[in-house]
Design a protein around this motif. Structure first.
Motif, short mmCIF file in Angstrom:
data_model
loop_
_atom_site.label_atom_id
_atom_site.label_comp_id
_atom_site.label_asym_id
_atom_site.label_seq_id
_atom_site.Cartn_x
_atom_site.Cartn_y
_atom_site.Cartn_z
N SER A 196 -3.07 -1.94 -3.76
CA SER A 196 -3.72 -1.29 -3.97
C SER A 196 -3.25 0.80 -4.10
O SER A 196 -3.72 1.51 -4.20
N ASN A 245 -3.55 -5.43 -9.64
CA ASN A 245 -5.02 -5.44 -8.10
C ASN A 245 -5.51 -4.00 -8.34
O ASN A 245 -6.57 -4.65 -9.57
N SER A 246 -5.95 -3.63 -7.20
CA SER A 246 -7.21 -2.70 -7.35
C SER A 246 -6.28 -0.76 -7.43
O SER A 246 -6.62 0.32 -7.15
N ALA A 247 -4.62 -1.18 -8.17
CA ALA A 247 -3.44 -0.21 -8.15
C ALA A 247 -3.32 0.84 -9.24
O ALA A 247 -4.92 0.55 -10.48
N GLY A 302 -8.14 -1.82 -10.41
CA GLY A 302 -7.72 -0.26 -10.86
C GLY A 302 -7.53 0.76 -12.38
O GLY A 302 -8.26 0.22 -13.05
N GLY A 329 0.83 -0.72 0.01
CA GLY A 329 0.26 0.02 0.18
C GLY A 329 0.79 1.50 0.13
O GLY A 329 0.65 2.52 0.05
#
Length: 199
Positions: free
Chosen positions: A109, A128-130, A150, A89
């Protein structure tokens, strides 16, 4: 003459402090903690800085957790590395080139930002959600890229000559020419925007 020499040495020292010295640093996990911030986990016994070339190879296949804001010059994940690099993170900035031949990179993220050339020949890259930013040209000839949920933006040309690109649910932008000659591109339910040519 002695005074001149001292002044010259002092000026040289200031330059070294100001600009830093580029080093090649290899992940060893020598400290056994599996975290980026532990200097004992690197071949130089120092945590990499934004002027350093960072290498993951068969020196150690241990997993690595990026538990601080990471900035490097070049990042290379080479054949022989079978572990997973996970961003916890904090984000990672690659000021020049990113090479991925093996292993797994989980962007988490945060933000994964490559300023220079991206070359992916193997391994698994999980966005991922990055927020993933490829600032220059990108070449995918092998491996698997999972764009996650992401956003993934290619500001240069994107050339896919192999491997698998999975769009998942991400927002994907290609701001220059996208050429696919081999491999698989799965848009899935992602939002894909091609600003340049699609060949």
């Amino acid at each position: 003459m002695k005074q001149y020499t001292k002044k010259l040495f002092f000026a040289f020292s200031i330059c070294l402090v100001s600009f830093g010295i580029q080093a090649q640093i290899t992940w060893t996990n020598g400290g056994g903690t599996g975290v980026w911030s532990d200097p004992n986990n690197w071949s130089t016994l120092a945590v990499p800085t934004n002027v350093d070339d960072v290498i993951f190879d068969n020196t150690s296949t241990a997993n690595c957790s990026i538990n601080v804001n990471a900035g490097v010059n070049n990042l290379s994940i080479l054949t022989g590395y079978t572990g997973t690099i996970t961003d916890a993170g904090f984000g990672c900035l690659v000021n020049n080139d990113f090479v991925m031949d093996a292993g797994t990179y989980d962007a988490g993220s945060a933000t994964f930002d490559v300023v220079g050339l991206t070359t992916i020949t193997g391994g698994i890259f999980n966005a991922n959600s990055a927020i993933v930013l490829f600032g220059s040209d990108a070449v995918i000839s092998g491996g698997t890229v999972n764009s996650g949920s992401g956003s993934v933006d290619f500001n240069g040309t994107l050339l896919q000559s192999g491997g698998v690109f999975n769009g998942n649910t991400a927002s994907i932008g290609v701001n220059s020419t996208f050429t696919i000659s081999a491999g698989t591109f799965n848009g899935n339910t992602s939002s894909v925007l091609f600003v340049g040519n699609f060949l």
